[in-house]
Design a protein around this motif. Structure first.
Motif, PDB file in Angstrom:
ATOM      1  N   HIS A   1      22.428  38.890 -37.448  1.00 23.24           N
ATOM      2  CA  HIS A   1      21.606  40.090 -37.518  1.00 23.24           C
ATOM      3  C   HIS A   1      21.761  40.956 -36.276  1.00 23.24           C
ATOM      4  O   HIS A   1      22.037  40.473 -35.192  1.00 23.24           O
ATOM      5  N   LEU A   2      21.539  42.237 -36.464  1.00 23.72           N
ATOM      6  CA  LEU A   2      21.654  43.191 -35.373  1.00 23.72           C
ATOM      7  C   LEU A   2      20.771  42.791 -34.196  1.00 23.72           C
ATOM      8  O   LEU A   2      21.170  42.887 -33.049  1.00 23.72           O
ATOM      9  N   ARG A   3      19.565  42.312 -34.506  1.00 26.77           N
ATOM     10  CA  ARG A   3      18.634  41.972 -33.419  1.00 26.77           C
ATOM     11  C   ARG A   3      19.116  40.751 -32.632  1.00 26.77           C
ATOM     12  O   ARG A   3      18.734  40.557 -31.501  1.00 26.77           O
TER      13      ARG A   3
ATOM     14  N   ALA B   1      24.149  35.001 -47.185  1.00 23.54           N
ATOM     15  CA  ALA B   1      24.619  33.618 -47.062  1.00 23.54           C
ATOM     16  C   ALA B   1      24.114  32.719 -48.181  1.00 23.54           C
ATOM     17  O   ALA B   1      24.600  31.605 -48.341  1.00 23.54           O
ATOM     18  N   GLY B   2      23.167  33.208 -48.987  1.00 22.72           N
ATOM     19  CA  GLY B   2      22.685  32.429 -50.121  1.00 22.72           C
ATOM     20  C   GLY B   2      23.696  32.344 -51.252  1.00 22.72           C
ATOM     21  O   GLY B   2      23.571  31.513 -52.143  1.00 22.72           O
ATOM     22  N   PHE B   3      24.708  33.210 -51.216  1.00 25.62           N
ATOM     23  CA  PHE B   3      25.744  33.207 -52.235  1.00 25.62           C
ATOM     24  C   PHE B   3      26.945  32.395 -51.753  1.00 25.62           C
ATOM     25  O   PHE B   3      27.185  32.284 -50.553  1.00 25.62           O
ATOM     26  N   ALA B   4      27.687  31.884 -52.702  1.00 27.24           N
ATOM     27  CA  ALA B   4      28.929  31.184 -52.366  1.00 27.24           C
ATOM     28  C   ALA B   4      30.007  32.222 -52.060  1.00 27.24           C
ATOM     29  O   ALA B   4      29.953  33.343 -52.558  1.00 27.24           O
ATOM     30  N   LEU B   5      30.975  31.843 -51.249  1.00 27.81           N
ATOM     31  CA  LEU B   5      32.117  32.714 -50.974  1.00 27.81           C
ATOM     32  C   LEU B   5      33.084  32.560 -52.141  1.00 27.81           C
ATOM     33  O   LEU B   5      33.881  31.635 -52.187  1.00 27.81           O
ATOM     34  N   VAL B   6      32.960  33.452 -53.108  1.00 25.80           N
ATOM     35  CA  VAL B   6      33.831  33.455 -54.279  1.00 25.80           C
ATOM     36  C   VAL B   6      34.512  34.812 -54.345  1.00 25.80           C
ATOM     37  O   VAL B   6      34.014  35.790 -53.769  1.00 25.80           O
ATOM     38  N   PRO B   7      35.660  34.905 -55.016  1.00 23.15           N
ATOM     39  CA  PRO B   7      36.386  36.177 -55.067  1.00 23.15           C
ATOM     40  C   PRO B   7      35.488  37.332 -55.509  1.00 23.15           C
ATOM     41  O   PRO B   7      34.757  37.235 -56.494  1.00 23.15           O
TER      42      PRO B   7
ATOM     43  N   ASN C   1      30.272  39.363 -38.610  1.00 19.41           N
ATOM     44  CA  ASN C   1      28.886  39.202 -39.058  1.00 19.41           C
ATOM     45  C   ASN C   1      28.031  40.405 -38.672  1.00 19.41           C
ATOM     46  O   ASN C   1      27.176  40.834 -39.445  1.00 19.41           O
ATOM     47  N   PHE C   2      28.250  40.955 -37.493  1.00 20.46           N
ATOM     48  CA  PHE C   2      27.514  42.137 -37.046  1.00 20.46           C
ATOM     49  C   PHE C   2      27.782  43.310 -37.987  1.00 20.46           C
ATOM     50  O   PHE C   2      26.859  44.009 -38.420  1.00 20.46           O
ATOM     51  N   ARG C   3      29.035  43.530 -38.315  1.00 22.22           N
ATOM     52  CA  ARG C   3      29.377  44.642 -39.202  1.00 22.22           C
ATOM     53  C   ARG C   3      28.889  44.385 -40.626  1.00 22.22           C
ATOM     54  O   ARG C   3      28.462  45.313 -41.318  1.00 22.22           O
ATOM     55  N   HIS C   4      28.961  43.145 -41.063  1.00 24.58           N
ATOM     56  CA  HIS C   4      28.433  42.777 -42.373  1.00 24.58           C
ATOM     57  C   HIS C   4      26.938  43.098 -42.424  1.00 24.58           C
ATOM     58  O   HIS C   4      26.444  43.707 -43.370  1.00 24.58           O
ATOM     59  N   SER C   5      26.222  42.720 -41.380  1.00 27.71           N
ATOM     60  CA  SER C   5      24.787  42.981 -41.301  1.00 27.71           C
ATOM     61  C   SER C   5      24.508  44.481 -41.283  1.00 27.71           C
ATOM     62  O   SER C   5      23.575  44.960 -41.945  1.00 27.71           O
ATOM     63  N   SER C   6      25.320  45.237 -40.552  1.00 31.79           N
ATOM     64  CA  SER C   6      25.134  46.689 -40.482  1.00 31.79           C
ATOM     65  C   SER C   6      25.270  47.322 -41.860  1.00 31.79           C
ATOM     66  O   SER C   6      24.492  48.202 -42.224  1.00 31.79           O
ATOM     67  N   LEU C   7      26.244  46.860 -42.621  1.00 29.64           N
ATOM     68  CA  LEU C   7      26.437  47.413 -43.964  1.00 29.64           C
ATOM     69  C   LEU C   7      25.327  46.974 -44.914  1.00 29.64           C
ATOM     70  O   LEU C   7      24.886  47.744 -45.764  1.00 29.64           O
ATOM     71  N   ARG C   8      24.863  45.758 -44.763  1.00 28.00           N
ATOM     72  CA  ARG C   8      23.787  45.285 -45.645  1.00 28.00           C
ATOM     73  C   ARG C   8      22.486  46.030 -45.386  1.00 28.00           C
ATOM     74  O   ARG C   8      21.640  46.128 -46.268  1.00 28.00           O
ATOM     75  N   THR C   9      22.302  46.582 -44.202  1.00 30.49           N
ATOM     76  CA  THR C   9      21.081  47.366 -43.960  1.00 30.49           C
ATOM     77  C   THR C   9      21.077  48.627 -44.822  1.00 30.49           C
ATOM     78  O   THR C   9      20.008  49.137 -45.165  1.00 30.49           O
ATOM     79  N   ILE C  10      22.251  49.119 -45.214  1.00 31.83           N
ATOM     80  CA  ILE C  10      22.327  50.265 -46.119  1.00 31.83           C
ATOM     81  C   ILE C  10      21.759  49.883 -47.484  1.00 31.83           C
ATOM     82  O   ILE C  10      21.041  50.662 -48.113  1.00 31.83           O
ATOM     83  N   VAL C  11      22.062  48.675 -47.928  1.00 30.99           N
ATOM     84  CA  VAL C  11      21.515  48.189 -49.195  1.00 30.99           C
ATOM     85  C   VAL C  11      19.989  48.137 -49.107  1.00 30.99           C
ATOM     86  O   VAL C  11      19.279  48.607 -50.013  1.00 30.99           O
ATOM     87  N   GLU C  12      19.482  47.586 -48.017  1.00 32.17           N
ATOM     88  CA  GLU C  12      18.031  47.499 -47.842  1.00 32.17           C
ATOM     89  C   GLU C  12      17.405  48.892 -47.763  1.00 32.17           C
ATOM     90  O   GLU C  12      16.326  49.128 -48.295  1.00 32.17           O
ATOM     91  N   ARG C  13      18.096  49.824 -47.124  1.00 33.92           N
ATOM     92  CA  ARG C  13      17.588  51.194 -47.030  1.00 33.92           C
ATOM     93  C   ARG C  13      17.547  51.835 -48.415  1.00 33.92           C
ATOM     94  O   ARG C  13      16.601  52.557 -48.748  1.00 33.92           O
TER      95      ARG C  13
ATOM     96  N   PHE D   1      33.065  38.649 -53.572  1.00 33.56           N
ATOM     97  CA  PHE D   1      31.807  38.663 -52.826  1.00 33.56           C
ATOM     98  C   PHE D   1      32.074  38.242 -51.392  1.00 33.56           C
ATOM     99  O   PHE D   1      32.547  37.136 -51.142  1.00 33.56           O
ATOM    100  N   LEU D   2      31.781  39.143 -50.461  1.00 27.12           N
ATOM    101  CA  LEU D   2      31.976  38.847 -49.041  1.00 27.12           C
ATOM    102  C   LEU D   2      30.663  38.371 -48.447  1.00 27.12           C
ATOM    103  O   LEU D   2      29.673  39.105 -48.431  1.00 27.12           O
ATOM    104  N   THR D   3      30.669  37.153 -47.977  1.00 24.34           N
ATOM    105  CA  THR D   3      29.489  36.578 -47.343  1.00 24.34           C
ATOM    106  C   THR D   3      29.713  36.536 -45.839  1.00 24.34           C
ATOM    107  O   THR D   3      30.848  36.577 -45.367  1.00 24.34           O
ATOM    108  N   PRO D   4      28.625  36.439 -45.067  1.00 28.87           N
ATOM    109  CA  PRO D   4      28.798  36.268 -43.624  1.00 28.87           C
ATOM    110  C   PRO D   4      29.262  34.852 -43.320  1.00 28.87           C
ATOM    111  O   PRO D   4      29.151  33.958 -44.157  1.00 28.87           O
ATOM    112  N   TYR D   5      29.788  34.683 -42.125  1.00 27.56           N
ATOM    113  CA  TYR D   5      30.128  33.335 -41.654  1.00 27.56           C
ATOM    114  C   TYR D   5      28.840  32.638 -41.250  1.00 27.56           C
ATOM    115  O   TYR D   5      27.964  33.246 -40.635  1.00 27.56           O
ATOM    116  N   ARG D   6      28.749  31.398 -41.586  1.00 31.22           N
ATOM    117  CA  ARG D   6      27.569  30.623 -41.208  1.00 31.22           C
ATOM    118  C   ARG D   6      27.726  30.121 -39.776  1.00 31.22           C
ATOM    119  O   ARG D   6      28.825  30.043 -39.257  1.00 31.22           O
TER     120      ARG D   6
END
Length: 200
Positions: free
Chosen positions: A61-63, A43-49, A78-90, A51-56
């Motif tokens: 988050h999963l938790r 969410a720190g990024f702007a929604l620009v072509p 947002n749940f699915r976005h978070s799930s995919l971003r955990t792959i980046v963190e992994r 780049f997919l950001t979560p809805y504010r």
């Protein structure tokens, strides 16, 4: 579990938007997005072509959702976005586990640290190329080194990258909304089919 672009040499406190503006305008090493692809961003990024950001202002988050079922299309997205971003963190966790240097306090100059990080990322990607099924687990105490694959190398496909426009786009916003709505429709259809099977 591969890195596609790395920018080193910035302080950890640098603002996401500033970093993005830097990488899209950087001469010689500009970030481009392959055709029909996009990057997940927080969410720190702007929604620009591109780049997919979560809805504010919706659970993300999963938790926050836990074992509950998403209550709206936005929550599901947002749940699915978070799930995919955990792959980046992994992926970052695997890199740090594989190369202990990245876990310790740096004692080299920023210039040298940047080169070491780039070398570690290149080696990580090489290992993934040599053994696509590389099952390096950051929780393993003594992982085995991947062995070279005897098969022929597949050439890297040419995706034809596109430049990134840092201006918000109604078309991109609408596309994200359509993606969210399609996810929700598929989710509801799956829930309906599951309920019908349980009744039988």
């Amino acid at each position: 579990m591969r890195f596609t672009y790395v920018l080193t040499g910035w302080e950890g406190s640098a603002h996401d938007g500033h970093l993005l503006r830097c990488v899209v305008s950087r001469p010689g090493h500009r970030l481009t997005i392959p055709a029909n692809k996009y990057y997940l961003s927080d969410a720190g990024f702007a929604l620009v072509p591109g780049f997919l950001t979560p809805y504010r202002q919706a659970r993300y988050h999963l938790r926050e959702i836990g074992r509950q079922v998403a209550q709206s299309a936005t929550e599901l997205y947002n749940f699915r976005h978070s799930s995919l971003r955990t792959i980046v963190e992994r992926c970052i966790g695997v890199l740090k586990k594989r190369f202990a240097f990245l876990r310790n306090a740096p004692y080299h100059s920023i210039r040298v640290q940047s080169k070491i990080i780039l070398a570690c990322v290149a080696l990580h990607n090489f290992l993934k190329d040599v053994d696509p099924d590389d099952d390096f687990d950051p929780d393993d105490a003594d992982p085995l080194l991947p062995q070279a694959d005897e098969g022929e190398d597949d050439p890297e496909p040419d995706h034809g990258g596109r430049a990134i426009d840092m201006v918000a786009s109604n078309n991109w916003t609408n596309w994200r909304d359509q993606l969210r709505d399609q996810m929700w429709e598929n989710f509801e259809n799956f829930q309906y089919e599951t309920d019908e099977e349980e009744e039988l």
